[in-house]
Design a protein around this motif. Structure first.
Motif, PDB file in Angstrom:
ATOM      1  N   GLU A 114     -51.486 -23.404  -7.625  1.00  8.44           N
ATOM      2  CA  GLU A 114     -51.687 -24.838  -7.991  1.00  8.44           C
ATOM      3  C   GLU A 114     -52.231 -24.711  -9.589  1.00  8.44           C
ATOM      4  O   GLU A 114     -52.783 -23.838  -9.968  1.00  8.44           O
ATOM      5  CB  GLU A 114     -52.306 -25.585  -7.268  1.00  8.44           C
ATOM      6  N   PHE A 118     -50.029 -30.195 -12.600  1.00  6.74           N
ATOM      7  CA  PHE A 118     -49.415 -30.699 -11.243  1.00  6.74           C
ATOM      8  C   PHE A 118     -50.412 -31.664 -10.462  1.00  6.74           C
ATOM      9  O   PHE A 118     -50.018 -32.563 -10.110  1.00  6.74           O
ATOM     10  CB  PHE A 118     -49.258 -29.514 -10.422  1.00  6.74           C
ATOM     11  N   TYR A 122     -49.992 -35.473  -9.476  1.00  4.19           N
ATOM     12  CA  TYR A 122     -50.244 -35.922  -8.179  1.00  4.19           C
ATOM     13  C   TYR A 122     -51.068 -37.095  -8.007  1.00  4.19           C
ATOM     14  O   TYR A 122     -50.999 -37.933  -7.452  1.00  4.19           O
ATOM     15  CB  TYR A 122     -50.644 -34.860  -7.240  1.00  4.19           C
ATOM     16  N   ASP A 143     -43.592 -25.124  -8.444  1.00  2.74           N
ATOM     17  CA  ASP A 143     -44.433 -24.870  -7.596  1.00  2.74           C
ATOM     18  C   ASP A 143     -43.571 -23.864  -6.327  1.00  2.74           C
ATOM     19  O   ASP A 143     -42.860 -23.561  -6.522  1.00  2.74           O
ATOM     20  CB  ASP A 143     -45.028 -25.946  -6.692  1.00  2.74           C
ATOM     21  N   HIS A 147     -40.488 -27.196  -6.970  1.00  6.28           N
ATOM     22  CA  HIS A 147     -40.619 -28.508  -7.789  1.00  6.28           C
ATOM     23  C   HIS A 147     -41.800 -28.497  -9.098  1.00  6.28           C
ATOM     24  O   HIS A 147     -42.465 -27.648  -9.010  1.00  6.28           O
ATOM     25  CB  HIS A 147     -41.257 -29.519  -6.728  1.00  6.28           C
ATOM     26  N   GLU A 149     -43.547 -30.929 -12.306  1.00  8.18           N
ATOM     27  CA  GLU A 149     -44.279 -31.883 -12.142  1.00  8.18           C
ATOM     28  C   GLU A 149     -43.547 -33.087 -12.552  1.00  8.18           C
ATOM     29  O   GLU A 149     -43.851 -34.355 -12.312  1.00  8.18           O
ATOM     30  CB  GLU A 149     -45.584 -31.777 -13.151  1.00  8.18           C
ATOM     31  N   TRP A 151     -40.561 -33.650 -11.334  1.00  4.49           N
ATOM     32  CA  TRP A 151     -39.903 -34.100  -9.898  1.00  4.49           C
ATOM     33  C   TRP A 151     -41.028 -34.831  -9.357  1.00  4.49           C
ATOM     34  O   TRP A 151     -40.866 -35.913  -8.357  1.00  4.49           O
ATOM     35  CB  TRP A 151     -39.716 -32.628  -9.261  1.00  4.49           C
ATOM     36  N   LEU A 152     -42.442 -34.438  -9.391  1.00  6.99           N
ATOM     37  CA  LEU A 152     -43.493 -34.853  -8.497  1.00  6.99           C
ATOM     38  C   LEU A 152     -43.778 -36.352  -8.895  1.00  6.99           C
ATOM     39  O   LEU A 152     -43.786 -37.386  -8.305  1.00  6.99           O
ATOM     40  CB  LEU A 152     -44.820 -34.131  -8.551  1.00  6.99           C
ATOM     41  N   ASN A 155     -40.961 -38.781  -7.677  1.00  2.47           N
ATOM     42  CA  ASN A 155     -41.126 -38.966  -6.397  1.00  2.47           C
ATOM     43  C   ASN A 155     -42.164 -39.685  -5.977  1.00  2.47           C
ATOM     44  O   ASN A 155     -42.057 -40.509  -4.718  1.00  2.47           O
ATOM     45  CB  ASN A 155     -41.146 -37.605  -5.609  1.00  2.47           C
ATOM     46  N   LEU A 156     -43.445 -39.880  -6.737  1.00  2.00           N
ATOM     47  CA  LEU A 156     -44.507 -40.541  -6.422  1.00  2.00           C
ATOM     48  C   LEU A 156     -44.677 -41.899  -7.139  1.00  2.00           C
ATOM     49  O   LEU A 156     -45.313 -42.931  -6.745  1.00  2.00           O
ATOM     50  CB  LEU A 156     -45.723 -39.901  -6.676  1.00  2.00           C
TER      51      LEU A 156
END
Length: 185
Positions: A114, A118, A122, A143, A147, A149, A151-152, A155-156
């Motif tokens: 990690e 990222f 998150y 990751d 994925h 950051e 993409w993260l 998605n969030l």
């Protein structure tokens, strides 16, 4: 990880007076310990360094004194967390900015692979994301699941962070000086 430093772990290997001096920002006392032979990269039983403790308490002069005596700003604890990693995880933009300014690696990875950007994405720490990017953090790192950051953030539903990550990648040239327009950009 939570926003805490386990002070009892410090008590077994160093005098409480030193830890109090670090927490209270008493740089002359900290420097005396270093001059008396305490390693600048001393760590407690959890692997937390004096720089980690100073960062936790926002003692900038103590950090600078430790760095001047050879301490590493990127010394990880037992989990592979550096002070910058911890600050990014917990949303402390001021600490992130200070540590990057002192040479902390914004792309450091812990033992689980990690990295600070990222985790900042998150956790939704927009200011930390900005400071990490300004400080040179690489975008599009992947990751273990493939994925990045962006993409993260998508998605969030972190639209403010998506806009930052999709935004310009550096300072834009002053077009007025070059005599060109923004057409085609």
């Amino acid at each position: 990880m939570h926003d805490d430093v386990h002070h009892e772990a410090w008590r077994d290997r160093v005098a409480p007076e030193l830890l109090d001096a670090v927490r209270q920002g008493k740089i002359p006392e900290v420097l005396r310990w270093l001059e008396d032979g305490l390693p600048a990269d001393w760590q407690d039983t959890e692997g937390c360094s004096l720089i980690f403790l100073a960062a936790y308490h926002r003692r900038w002069a103590v950090i600078d004194g430790l760095l001047a005596h050879g301490a590493s700003v990127d010394l990880p604890d037992r989990r592979g967390w550096t002070p910058l990693f911890w600050a990014a995880f917990n949303g402390h933009a001021d600490i992130v900015s200070f540590l990057i300014g002192r040479g902390a690696n914004p792309d450091v990875r812990n033992e689980d692979g990690e990295w600070p950007l990222f985790w900042a994405v998150y956790k939704g720490h927009t200011a930390v994301v900005r400071h990490l990017l300004i400080g040179g953090a690489k975008r599009n790192q992947i990751d273990a699941d493939g994925h990045d950051e962006l993409w993260l953030a998508k998605n969030l539903g972190r639209q403010d962070i998506v806009a930052i990550l999709e935004g310009p990648r550096g300072p834009r040239p002053n077009r007025a000086l070059r005599g060109t327009s923004d057409e085609g950009i």
